[in-house]
Design a protein around this motif. Sequence first.
Motif, PDB file in Angstrom:
ATOM      1  N   ASN A   1       0.845  -1.192   0.000  1.00  0.00           N
ATOM      2  CA  ASN A   1       0.000   0.000   0.000  1.00  0.00           C
ATOM      3  C   ASN A   1       0.881   1.244   0.000  1.00  0.00           C
ATOM      4  OD1 ASN A   1      -2.136   1.753   0.157  1.00  0.00           O
ATOM      5  ND2 ASN A   1      -2.857   1.070   2.165  1.00  0.00           N
ATOM      6  N   ALA A   2       0.654   2.104  -0.979  1.00  0.00           N
ATOM      7  CA  ALA A   2       1.476   3.305  -1.137  1.00  0.00           C
ATOM      8  C   ALA A   2       0.953   4.425  -0.238  1.00  0.00           C
ATOM      9  CB  ALA A   2       1.492   3.753  -2.593  1.00  0.00           C
ATOM     10  N   PHE A   3       1.239   4.333   1.037  1.00  0.00           N
ATOM     11  CA  PHE A   3       0.862   5.390   1.964  1.00  0.00           C
ATOM     12  C   PHE A   3       1.576   6.681   1.576  1.00  0.00           C
ATOM     13  CE2 PHE A   3      -0.120   1.634   4.464  1.00  0.00           C
ATOM     14  CZ  PHE A   3      -1.294   1.997   5.116  1.00  0.00           C
ATOM     15  N   ASP A   4       0.831   7.791   1.603  1.00  0.00           N
ATOM     16  CA  ASP A   4       1.391   9.099   1.241  1.00  0.00           C
ATOM     17  C   ASP A   4       1.977   9.095  -0.162  1.00  0.00           C
ATOM     18  OD1 ASP A   4       0.781  10.107   3.816  1.00  0.00           O
ATOM     19  OD2 ASP A   4       2.626   9.229   4.612  1.00  0.00           O
ATOM     20  N   GLY A   5       1.466   8.198  -1.011  1.00  0.00           N
ATOM     21  CA  GLY A   5       1.883   8.184  -2.404  1.00  0.00           C
ATOM     22  C   GLY A   5       3.183   7.476  -2.693  1.00  0.00           C
ATOM     23  N   GLY A   6       3.795   6.817  -1.711  1.00  0.00           N
ATOM     24  CA  GLY A   6       5.061   6.140  -1.959  1.00  0.00           C
ATOM     25  C   GLY A   6       5.304   5.009  -0.976  1.00  0.00           C
ATOM     26  N   VAL A   7       6.400   4.282  -1.198  1.00  0.00           N
ATOM     27  CA  VAL A   7       6.777   3.175  -0.314  1.00  0.00           C
ATOM     28  C   VAL A   7       8.214   3.394   0.157  1.00  0.00           C
ATOM     29  CG1 VAL A   7       5.203   1.536  -1.403  1.00  0.00           C
ATOM     30  CG2 VAL A   7       7.523   1.756  -2.271  1.00  0.00           C
ATOM     31  N   GLU A   8       8.544   2.817   1.296  1.00  0.00           N
ATOM     32  CA  GLU A   8       9.849   3.069   1.899  1.00  0.00           C
ATOM     33  C   GLU A   8      10.926   2.097   1.449  1.00  0.00           C
ATOM     34  OE1 GLU A   8       9.878   3.679   6.062  1.00  0.00           O
ATOM     35  OE2 GLU A   8       8.397   5.303   6.008  1.00  0.00           O
ATOM     36  N   HIS A   9      10.529   0.987   0.807  1.00  0.00           N
ATOM     37  CA  HIS A   9      11.504   0.000   0.323  1.00  0.00           C
ATOM     38  C   HIS A   9      11.099  -0.431  -1.074  1.00  0.00           C
ATOM     39  CE1 HIS A   9      13.096  -0.363   4.416  1.00  0.00           C
ATOM     40  NE2 HIS A   9      11.851  -0.460   4.837  1.00  0.00           N
ATOM     41  N   ASP A  10      12.078  -0.758  -1.914  1.00  0.00           N
ATOM     42  CA  ASP A  10      11.714  -1.237  -3.244  1.00  0.00           C
ATOM     43  C   ASP A  10      11.208  -2.673  -3.146  1.00  0.00           C
ATOM     44  OD1 ASP A  10      13.886  -3.091  -3.415  1.00  0.00           O
ATOM     45  OD2 ASP A  10      15.217  -1.507  -4.126  1.00  0.00           O
ATOM     46  N   LEU A  11      10.612  -3.145  -4.218  1.00  0.00           N
ATOM     47  CA  LEU A  11       9.929  -4.439  -4.163  1.00  0.00           C
ATOM     48  C   LEU A  11      10.882  -5.607  -3.945  1.00  0.00           C
ATOM     49  CD1 LEU A  11       7.115  -4.086  -6.851  1.00  0.00           C
ATOM     50  CD2 LEU A  11       7.057  -3.628  -4.395  1.00  0.00           C
ATOM     51  N   ASP A  12      12.082  -5.534  -4.472  1.00  0.00           N
ATOM     52  CA  ASP A  12      13.047  -6.613  -4.240  1.00  0.00           C
ATOM     53  C   ASP A  12      13.374  -6.734  -2.754  1.00  0.00           C
ATOM     54  OD1 ASP A  12      13.188  -7.309  -6.896  1.00  0.00           O
ATOM     55  OD2 ASP A  12      14.939  -6.049  -7.315  1.00  0.00           O
ATOM     56  N   GLU A  13      13.506  -5.587  -2.078  1.00  0.00           N
ATOM     57  CA  GLU A  13      13.772  -5.613  -0.646  1.00  0.00           C
ATOM     58  C   GLU A  13      12.590  -6.168   0.130  1.00  0.00           C
ATOM     59  OE1 GLU A  13      16.796  -1.792  -0.166  1.00  0.00           O
ATOM     60  OE2 GLU A  13      14.632  -1.463  -0.143  1.00  0.00           O
ATOM     61  N   VAL A  14      11.393  -5.811  -0.294  1.00  0.00           N
ATOM     62  CA  VAL A  14      10.189  -6.319   0.371  1.00  0.00           C
ATOM     63  C   VAL A  14      10.084  -7.836   0.192  1.00  0.00           C
ATOM     64  CG1 VAL A  14       7.659  -6.275   0.389  1.00  0.00           C
ATOM     65  CG2 VAL A  14       8.944  -4.138   0.154  1.00  0.00           C
ATOM     66  N   ARG A  15      10.330  -8.313  -1.022  1.00  0.00           N
ATOM     67  CA  ARG A  15      10.255  -9.755  -1.274  1.00  0.00           C
ATOM     68  C   ARG A  15      11.258 -10.509  -0.408  1.00  0.00           C
ATOM     69  NH1 ARG A  15       7.978 -12.789  -5.191  1.00  0.00           N
ATOM     70  NH2 ARG A  15       7.480 -10.981  -6.513  1.00  0.00           N
ATOM     71  N   TRP A  16      12.464  -9.959  -0.293  1.00  0.00           N
ATOM     72  CA  TRP A  16      13.487 -10.617   0.519  1.00  0.00           C
ATOM     73  C   TRP A  16      13.111 -10.578   1.999  1.00  0.00           C
ATOM     74  CZ3 TRP A  16      16.558  -8.756   4.487  1.00  0.00           C
ATOM     75  CH2 TRP A  16      17.585  -9.616   4.905  1.00  0.00           C
ATOM     76  N   ALA A  17      12.656  -9.429   2.491  1.00  0.00           N
ATOM     77  CA  ALA A  17      12.354  -9.272   3.914  1.00  0.00           C
ATOM     78  C   ALA A  17      11.204 -10.163   4.357  1.00  0.00           C
ATOM     79  CB  ALA A  17      12.028  -7.810   4.217  1.00  0.00           C
ATOM     80  N   LEU A  18      10.207 -10.344   3.488  1.00  0.00           N
ATOM     81  CA  LEU A  18       9.045 -11.147   3.846  1.00  0.00           C
ATOM     82  C   LEU A  18       9.148 -12.581   3.332  1.00  0.00           C
ATOM     83  CD1 LEU A  18       6.155  -8.570   3.249  1.00  0.00           C
ATOM     84  CD2 LEU A  18       7.264  -9.202   5.410  1.00  0.00           C
ATOM     85  N   ASP A  19      10.278 -12.900   2.690  1.00  0.00           N
ATOM     86  CA  ASP A  19      10.516 -14.246   2.182  1.00  0.00           C
ATOM     87  C   ASP A  19       9.375 -14.700   1.270  1.00  0.00           C
ATOM     88  OD1 ASP A  19      11.953 -16.589   1.856  1.00  0.00           O
ATOM     89  OD2 ASP A  19      11.067 -17.572   3.608  1.00  0.00           O
ATOM     90  N   ILE A  20       9.012 -13.823   0.336  1.00  0.00           N
ATOM     91  CA  ILE A  20       7.918 -14.106  -0.594  1.00  0.00           C
ATOM     92  C   ILE A  20       8.467 -14.913  -1.769  1.00  0.00           C
ATOM     93  CG2 ILE A  20       6.172 -13.083  -2.107  1.00  0.00           C
ATOM     94  CD1 ILE A  20       6.330 -10.572  -0.321  1.00  0.00           C
ATOM     95  N   ALA A  21       7.817 -16.015  -2.072  1.00  0.00           N
ATOM     96  CA  ALA A  21       8.264 -16.877  -3.170  1.00  0.00           C
ATOM     97  C   ALA A  21       8.252 -16.117  -4.492  1.00  0.00           C
ATOM     98  CB  ALA A  21       7.359 -18.106  -3.267  1.00  0.00           C
ATOM     99  N   GLU A  22       9.152 -16.505  -5.385  1.00  0.00           N
ATOM    100  CA  GLU A  22       9.294 -15.806  -6.657  1.00  0.00           C
ATOM    101  C   GLU A  22       8.041 -15.893  -7.533  1.00  0.00           C
ATOM    102  OE1 GLU A  22      11.621 -13.821  -7.771  1.00  0.00           O
ATOM    103  OE2 GLU A  22      12.754 -14.005  -5.903  1.00  0.00           O
ATOM    104  N   ASP A  23       7.252 -16.939  -7.351  1.00  0.00           N
ATOM    105  CA  ASP A  23       6.063 -17.096  -8.192  1.00  0.00           C
ATOM    106  C   ASP A  23       4.847 -16.355  -7.638  1.00  0.00           C
ATOM    107  OD1 ASP A  23       5.783 -18.765  -6.002  1.00  0.00           O
ATOM    108  OD2 ASP A  23       4.817 -20.386  -7.120  1.00  0.00           O
ATOM    109  N   VAL A  24       5.001 -15.666  -6.505  1.00  0.00           N
ATOM    110  CA  VAL A  24       3.913 -14.872  -5.929  1.00  0.00           C
ATOM    111  C   VAL A  24       4.053 -13.430  -6.423  1.00  0.00           C
ATOM    112  CG1 VAL A  24       2.890 -13.961  -3.814  1.00  0.00           C
ATOM    113  CG2 VAL A  24       3.733 -16.323  -3.880  1.00  0.00           C
ATOM    114  N   PRO A  25       3.046 -12.899  -7.124  1.00  0.00           N
ATOM    115  CA  PRO A  25       3.140 -11.518  -7.608  1.00  0.00           C
ATOM    116  C   PRO A  25       3.259 -10.522  -6.451  1.00  0.00           C
ATOM    117  CG  PRO A  25       1.387 -12.702  -8.736  1.00  0.00           C
ATOM    118  CD  PRO A  25       1.830 -13.576  -7.599  1.00  0.00           C
ATOM    119  N   LEU A  26       4.108  -9.529  -6.637  1.00  0.00           N
ATOM    120  CA  LEU A  26       4.301  -8.467  -5.648  1.00  0.00           C
ATOM    121  C   LEU A  26       4.116  -7.139  -6.371  1.00  0.00           C
ATOM    122  CD1 LEU A  26       5.185  -7.444  -2.843  1.00  0.00           C
ATOM    123  CD2 LEU A  26       7.568  -7.730  -3.593  1.00  0.00           C
TER     124      LEU A  26
END
Length: 204
Positions: free
Chosen positions: A147-172
Amino acid sequence: MVSVPSPTHGTHSVTRAEQTPTPVKLVIAGGFGVGKTTTVGSISEIRPLTTEASITEVAAGVDDLSHTPGKITTTVAMDFGCVTIDATLKLYLFGTPGQDRFGFMWDDLVQGALGSLVIVDTRRLDDCYAAVDYFEHKDVPFVVAVNAFDGGVEHDLDEVRWALDIAEDVPLIVFDARKTGSVRDALLAVLEVALRRAEAAAAP
């Protein structure tokens, strides 16, 4: 076409457009204060059913309000809304409560769902891991939406995927829970994932 009785003219033909849309259940999930209620309210074609309760001093001591200082209510059971995609498809949206103490409700809300939109807030990723983990273990098709609070995000998507251990086949994806078009695109992404899963299961 199907002929059905008419009270004034005997019979008339029912076209595809007149048929009742197929109902599809989707779950809007995530931690406390990530924007689930806003998401449902932004796109629902009916006035959303919400189970909001005021945040008391006791609850404020349990729930982290540091990133949502203006939040005065919280969902204690579920949010509900619906939106007609076209003449053949109508989505019924069920938003989960975000606090851990209401986690026992998730199993009932997820039952029968085609897929889920899991919303995360990059300002507090630690609070978002449990929701992602839940749907991975439930084997329910899902999309993770930042969710882009205040119109932006604090981390890029690669960092988010790594931090939350999201599988590569799950869309982010990134979306804005306040904007109807952005919510629509996020829900369509969930439908696409669910369709791919169904097609893969049906393949010989």
